[in-house]
Every structure is written in C-alpha cells, then in structure tokens.
Design a protein around this motif. Sequence first.
Motif, short mmCIF file in Angstrom:
data_model
loop_
_atom_site.label_atom_id
_atom_site.label_comp_id
_atom_site.label_asym_id
_atom_site.label_seq_id
_atom_site.Cartn_x
_atom_site.Cartn_y
_atom_site.Cartn_z
N CYS A 75 -0.28 0.34 8.15
CA CYS A 75 -1.42 0.11 7.26
C CYS A 75 -2.35 -0.98 7.80
O CYS A 75 -3.57 -0.87 7.65
CB CYS A 75 -0.93 -0.26 5.86
SG CYS A 75 -0.07 1.08 5.03
N ARG A 106 0.81 -1.22 0.00
CA ARG A 106 0.00 0.00 0.00
C ARG A 106 0.84 1.27 0.00
O ARG A 106 0.59 2.18 -0.78
CB ARG A 106 -0.92 -0.02 1.23
CG ARG A 106 -1.94 1.04 1.25
CD ARG A 106 -3.00 0.71 2.31
NE ARG A 106 -3.83 1.85 2.56
CZ ARG A 106 -3.99 2.43 3.74
NH1 ARG A 106 -3.38 1.94 4.79
NH2 ARG A 106 -4.76 3.46 3.88
N CYS A 107 1.87 1.33 0.88
CA CYS A 107 2.64 2.57 1.01
C CYS A 107 4.11 2.42 0.64
O CYS A 107 4.80 3.42 0.46
CB CYS A 107 2.52 3.13 2.42
SG CYS A 107 3.28 2.09 3.68
#
Length: 61
Positions: A43, A26-27
């Motif tokens: 997350c 995600r990041c």
Amino acid sequence: MAKTALINKAKAKPKFGVRAYTRCQRCGRPRAVFRKFGLCRICVREMGHRGELPGVTKSSW
C-alpha cells in the motif's frame, strides 16, 4: 483481503501487551507494516506512486 475476524481480533486490546501486532489500516495485511504510515509495503508503494503520501516521492536516477 484479510479475514474480517482477524482484523477485529487485532483491533481489540489484548490481555498481554506482547500479543498486540500491527496490521495495515488499508488492507489488513499483518506483515511488512510500516509504523510511520500504518500501511503495508504494498500500500505504501501504490500510494507513493500516486502521490497520496505527503513527503514521499518515487526515486529515479
């Protein structure tokens, strides 16, 4: 956010297997990544609170 170049570098197949490392999907964070989810601890916590991870609930007692 992680550097785009480092994210792309991690996605490429390394010459030697031991050079591979996990990153958050995600990041892009390279540390504290849960293999089960493919997400970093931050997350996982955020998505768990919002109920976006099946089978994960906030603990309270």
